[in-house]
Each structure stands twice: as C-alpha cells, then as structure tokens.
Design an enzyme around this catalytic site. Structure first.
Site, PDB file in Angstrom:
ATOM      1  N   ARG A 221       0.843  -1.184   0.000  1.00 56.27           N
ATOM      2  CA  ARG A 221       0.000   0.000   0.000  1.00 56.27           C
ATOM      3  C   ARG A 221       0.890   1.249   0.000  1.00 56.27           C
ATOM      4  O   ARG A 221       1.960   1.257   0.609  1.00 56.27           O
ATOM      5  CB  ARG A 221      -0.900   0.042   1.253  1.00 56.27           C
ATOM      6  CG  ARG A 221      -2.066  -0.931   1.214  1.00 56.27           C
ATOM      7  CD  ARG A 221      -3.104  -0.565   0.150  1.00 56.27           C
ATOM      8  NE  ARG A 221      -4.246  -1.451   0.138  1.00 56.27           N
ATOM      9  CZ  ARG A 221      -4.393  -2.499  -0.682  1.00 56.27           C
ATOM     10  NH1 ARG A 221      -3.468  -2.796  -1.573  1.00 56.27           N
ATOM     11  NH2 ARG A 221      -5.493  -3.239  -0.624  1.00 56.27           N
ATOM     12  N   HIS A 269      -0.872   0.139  -9.822  1.00 55.93           N
ATOM     13  CA  HIS A 269      -1.529  -0.799  -8.893  1.00 55.93           C
ATOM     14  C   HIS A 269      -2.043  -2.030  -9.660  1.00 55.93           C
ATOM     15  O   HIS A 269      -3.247  -2.302  -9.713  1.00 55.93           O
ATOM     16  CB  HIS A 269      -2.682  -0.113  -8.145  1.00 55.93           C
ATOM     17  CG  HIS A 269      -3.101  -0.867  -6.915  1.00 55.93           C
ATOM     18  ND1 HIS A 269      -3.470  -0.250  -5.746  1.00 55.93           N
ATOM     19  CD2 HIS A 269      -3.218  -2.197  -6.666  1.00 55.93           C
ATOM     20  CE1 HIS A 269      -3.797  -1.158  -4.830  1.00 55.93           C
ATOM     21  NE2 HIS A 269      -3.649  -2.356  -5.368  1.00 55.93           N
TER      22      HIS A 269
HETATM   23  P1  NDP Z   1      -1.751 -11.628   4.808  1.00 55.04           P
HETATM   24  O1  NDP Z   1      -2.705 -11.073   5.804  1.00 55.04           O
HETATM   25  O2  NDP Z   1      -1.898 -13.044   4.381  1.00 55.04           O
HETATM   26  O3  NDP Z   1      -0.249 -11.469   5.373  1.00 55.04           O
HETATM   27  C1  NDP Z   1       0.168 -10.371   6.097  1.00 55.04           C
HETATM   28  C2  NDP Z   1       1.575 -10.634   6.630  1.00 55.04           C
HETATM   29  O4  NDP Z   1       2.061  -9.429   7.233  1.00 55.04           O
HETATM   30  C3  NDP Z   1       1.612 -11.717   7.724  1.00 55.04           C
HETATM   31  O5  NDP Z   1       2.777 -12.501   7.591  1.00 55.04           O
HETATM   32  C4  NDP Z   1       1.672 -10.889   9.015  1.00 55.04           C
HETATM   33  O6  NDP Z   1       2.343 -11.522  10.091  1.00 55.04           O
HETATM   34  C5  NDP Z   1       2.507  -9.703   8.553  1.00 55.04           C
HETATM   35  N1  NDP Z   1       2.283  -8.552   9.423  1.00 55.04           N
HETATM   36  C6  NDP Z   1       1.132  -7.895   9.666  1.00 55.04           C
HETATM   37  N2  NDP Z   1       1.337  -6.893  10.553  1.00 55.04           N
HETATM   38  C7  NDP Z   1       2.646  -6.945  10.875  1.00 55.04           C
HETATM   39  C8  NDP Z   1       3.467  -6.191  11.752  1.00 55.04           C
HETATM   40  N3  NDP Z   1       2.978  -5.186  12.483  1.00 55.04           N
HETATM   41  N4  NDP Z   1       4.766  -6.524  11.863  1.00 55.04           N
HETATM   42  C9  NDP Z   1       5.273  -7.564  11.147  1.00 55.04           C
HETATM   43  N5  NDP Z   1       4.543  -8.322  10.290  1.00 55.04           N
HETATM   44  C10 NDP Z   1       3.259  -8.001  10.161  1.00 55.04           C
HETATM   45  O7  NDP Z   1      -1.788 -10.663   3.551  1.00 55.04           O
HETATM   46  P2  NDP Z   1      -1.485 -10.984   2.005  1.00 55.04           P
HETATM   47  O8  NDP Z   1      -0.150 -11.617   1.929  1.00 55.04           O
HETATM   48  O9  NDP Z   1      -2.604 -11.691   1.365  1.00 55.04           O
HETATM   49  O10 NDP Z   1      -1.463  -9.501   1.383  1.00 55.04           O
HETATM   50  C11 NDP Z   1      -0.573  -8.523   1.866  1.00 55.04           C
HETATM   51  C12 NDP Z   1      -0.960  -7.150   1.344  1.00 55.04           C
HETATM   52  O11 NDP Z   1      -0.661  -7.046  -0.039  1.00 55.04           O
HETATM   53  C13 NDP Z   1      -2.455  -6.808   1.403  1.00 55.04           C
HETATM   54  O12 NDP Z   1      -2.834  -6.407   2.699  1.00 55.04           O
HETATM   55  C14 NDP Z   1      -2.566  -5.690   0.399  1.00 55.04           C
HETATM   56  O13 NDP Z   1      -2.359  -4.456   1.026  1.00 55.04           O
HETATM   57  C15 NDP Z   1      -1.415  -5.964  -0.568  1.00 55.04           C
HETATM   58  N6  NDP Z   1      -1.907  -6.340  -1.910  1.00 55.04           N
HETATM   59  C16 NDP Z   1      -1.530  -5.587  -2.978  1.00 55.04           C
HETATM   60  C17 NDP Z   1      -1.947  -5.922  -4.241  1.00 55.04           C
HETATM   61  C18 NDP Z   1      -1.502  -5.136  -5.428  1.00 55.04           C
HETATM   62  O14 NDP Z   1      -1.983  -5.368  -6.533  1.00 55.04           O
HETATM   63  N7  NDP Z   1      -0.568  -4.224  -5.284  1.00 55.04           N
HETATM   64  C19 NDP Z   1      -2.802  -7.078  -4.483  1.00 55.04           C
HETATM   65  C20 NDP Z   1      -3.121  -7.823  -3.300  1.00 55.04           C
HETATM   66  C21 NDP Z   1      -2.683  -7.445  -2.056  1.00 55.04           C
HETATM   67  P3  NDP Z   1       1.759 -12.874  10.774  1.00 55.04           P
HETATM   68  O15 NDP Z   1       1.959 -13.946   9.726  1.00 55.04           O
HETATM   69  O16 NDP Z   1       2.623 -13.079  11.961  1.00 55.04           O
HETATM   70  O17 NDP Z   1       0.320 -12.611  11.067  1.00 55.04           O
HETATM   71  C1  OXD Z   2      -5.828  -6.095  -2.959  1.00 49.39           C
HETATM   72  C2  OXD Z   2      -5.398  -5.175  -4.008  1.00 49.39           C
HETATM   73  O1  OXD Z   2      -5.712  -5.760  -1.793  1.00 49.39           O
HETATM   74  O2  OXD Z   2      -5.721  -5.426  -5.197  1.00 49.39           O
HETATM   75  O3  OXD Z   2      -6.309  -7.204  -3.310  1.00 49.39           O
HETATM   76  O4  OXD Z   2      -4.688  -4.213  -3.735  1.00 49.39           O
END
Ligand code: NDP
Ligand code: OXD
Length: 306
Positions: A221, A269
């Site tokens: 993000r 994006h």
């Molecule tokens: P998940 O919820 O599966 O994974 C999030 C990860 O971040 C977990 O490993 C979590 O740790 C870690 N995390 C969360 N908070 C913290 C913190 N404070 N400190 C350290 N680690 C932290 O999300 P996804 O992998 O599915 O997606 C990640 C992000 O990618 C989405 O939230 C979205 O914003 C972005 N995205 C962007 C897209 C694009 O087209 N650019 C498309 C899709 C998603 P733990 O495992 O310990 O819980």
């Molecule tokens: C998502 C994105 O969060 O597309 O899936 O950014």
C-alpha cells in the site's frame, strides 16, 4: 439467502452473472440505496451508507486481499469480514516481484539503455549469494513471493508479526528482527497489510538501515511509504532505485515527483489483479461452508487490522 454486490470501479454485470451461476439458490442483486436487508455481500470500497443501511449482514466478502479501506468503515460487530486468499493473486505477485528483483540484479535496465544507444558492453556479474532479498510480510502473498525468489537461489529473509518456519527462508519477527533483516537486504520487498502498526514503516530511519545502494519494491500500500524520505534517499545516492506499484493517492497525481524520477519504475496498482472467476469460486465455496456451519479461512481479525 440474499446477497448484495457493492463494488466501486467494477463492472457489475459479469460478477452478478458469475455469482448467480455459482450460487443458484441465492437471490443476487446489485446494491442501491434503499435495497431490502441482505444476509451477505460482495464488496470493494463500498460507501458508508451501504453498511448503515445493512446492519444485519452475516458476512461481507472483500474482492481483494487488503482490507484497510474496508476497516475504515463502521461495520456492525456481528458481521464477518472475509478477504480473498490468493484466488490467483499470489502467482501474479511472484511474477511481478521476481521480474523487478531480477531486472535490478542483472542490471537489465542498464543494458536496455546501453543497447538503445548502440553500445555492446558487459557489466561485471553480481554475486547472487551476497544478494539478500528481504520480504516484509510472510502471509499468503509474501510467502509465495519468498519461495519464488528462492527458486532463483537468492538468499531470502522474511519478516512477520509472529515467528514462522518456511523451508529455505530465514524468518525474523519483532523490532530487532526487522533491524537485523534491513541491515542485510540488497532488495527490500514490502508485502505487509496497511494497519496502524505498519503505516509509514518505509521511512528515512528504516530505509537508511539498508546497505548503501539497496533497492526498494513496494507492492502493498502507498501509505506504507513516506514519499519524501524515499526521494531524499534516492537523490543522495543512498538507495539505488525503487519499483512502486501502489501510492498514497491513486491514480498518482500528474504533478507527483515519482512520475519523472529516473530511478523509479512505476506501475498503476497492477502487480496482482483480482481474478473474477477464481474469486467467485472461492467466495461461493466459503458461503456454502458458512451455511453448513464449517470454519472458513480469510476471516479478518478487526483488532489486528488484517
Ligand atoms: P496476509 O494477511 O496473508 O499477510 C500479512 C503478513 O504481514 C503476515 O505474515 C503478518 O504476520 C505480517 N504482518 C502484519 N502486521 C505486521 C506487523 N505489524 N509486523 C510484522 N509483520 C506483520 O496478507 P497478504 O499476503 O494476502 O497480502 C498482503 C498485502 O498485499 C495486502 O494487505 C494488500 O495491502 C497488498 N496487496 C496488494 C496488491 C496489489 O496489486 N498491489 C494485491 C493484493 C494485495 P503474521 O503472519 O505473523 O500474522
Ligand atoms: C488487494 C489489491 O488488496 O488489489 O487485493 O490491492
């Protein structure tokens, strides 16, 4: 069962047709203000009035992985918030990040400029074993990206909130783990969710902990990154460059310095797009499981913020 579809910036017709086909027992309608109460909803960036008018929803299904925009809404505490789990996004994210890492590692951007200028010139190969790639966030997408990078034999480190064990990846957590990882990464990839804990996490302090000449890839993000701090570190030569797919304001405003910066590569994006058929199939499977009283994955923890 009554399901409403309320997705901004999305052509509703193919979604409605697909959901009706996947859930023939459901009444599926496009939301408009004043709609009758529903049990379920499929949403992307719905307006607050949608939730104000639908306090009795059992579950809302977000057609994306990130729920930061959704959690900014007031939603009845009894409503389950469910995100997409992969649904075709992980392989796209792996492609995008591997492409950006390899382009930088192999200096394909430099070769492109050289050959365009008619020059046949070699660069000294970089040592892969010294080229540590760090992944912030080891969830659905971060884990897939880390594993894909391992496939190219980069040393990969990953950082998450809680401890993790992933074959072939050095995993770290906590503030100390973050600092230890940053000190080693030649490329830093951000795949964290946007929460109160992670907003502005890519700032002058954290980015200055990377080795000189490091490279940033932000695919999570825009609000994770302090734009001015990145620009200052690029302009001073402290960082080599950045690939950015997400921005604080989207579309990126015309006057933003990122558009014209010679060491920033940007995309609109698009690193991992929502795949309609896969998403509908996943949501329909989860709705069926909920009706049977079975547990489902991807339920958002509102306190954690993801
Ligand atoms: P998940 O919820 O599966 O994974 C999030 C990860 O971040 C977990 O490993 C979590 O740790 C870690 N995390 C969360 N908070 C913290 C913190 N404070 N400190 C350290 N680690 C932290 O999300 P996804 O992998 O599915 O997606 C990640 C992000 O990618 C989405 O939230 C979205 O914003 C972005 N995205 C962007 C897209 C694009 O087209 N650019 C498309 C899709 C998603 P733990 O495992 O310990 O819980
Ligand atoms: C998502 C994105 O969060 O597309 O899936 O950014």
């Amino acid at each position: 069962m009554r399901l409403l579809f309320c997705c901004t910036d999305t052509n509703p017709e193919p979604w409605l047709a697909g959901i009706r086909q996947a859930l023939p027992q459901a009444t599926v309608e496009l939301w408009e203000s004043g709609a009758a109460p529903a049990d379920l909803a499929v949403v992307w960036a719905p307006p607050q009035v949608f939730f104000d008018e639908q306090p009795g929803l059992r579950a809302v299904f977000n057609i994306g992985a990130g729920v930061d925009a959704l959690l900014a809404r007031r939603i009845a505490p009894s409503t389950l918030i469910v995100r997409l789990d992969d649904a075709g996004m992980a392989v796209q994210m792996a492609e995008y990040v591997c492409h950006a890492v390899i382009r930088h590692f192999r200096e394909f951007d430099v070769y492109e400029a050289e050959t365009k200028a008619g020059r046949w010139a070699f660069r000294k190969p970089r040592r892969r074993e010294e080229f540590v790639v760090g992944v912030l966030g080891l969830g659905v997408l971060g884990t897939r990206v880390a594993q894909a990078l391992r496939g190219f034999e980069f040393p990969v480190q990953g950082w998450s909130r809680g401890p993790k064990l992933i074959d072939g990846i050095t995993t770290l957590d906590g503030a100390e783990g973050l600092h230890a990882m940053l000190a080693q990464c030649r490329v830093l990839v951000n795949l964290l969710p946007l929460t109160d804990d992670t907003r502005d996490i890519l700032n002058r302090d954290t980015l200055s902990r990377l080795p000189p000449g490091a490279y940033l890839i932000n695919v999570a993000r825009g609000a994770h990154l302090v734009d001015e701090d990145l620009l200052a570190l690029l302009d001073s030569g402290r960082l080599a460059g950045a690939t950015l797919d997400v921005f604080r304001k989207e579309p990126l405003p015309d006057e933003h310095a990122f558009w014209r910066h010679p060491r920033i590569t940007l995309t609109p994006h698009t690193s991992a797009r929502t795949m309609r058929d896969e998403s509908i199939a996943q949501i329909a499977t989860k709705i069926t499981a909920l009706h049977r009283g079975e547990p489902i994955v991807g339920v958002v923890n509102r306190l954690r913020g993801y």
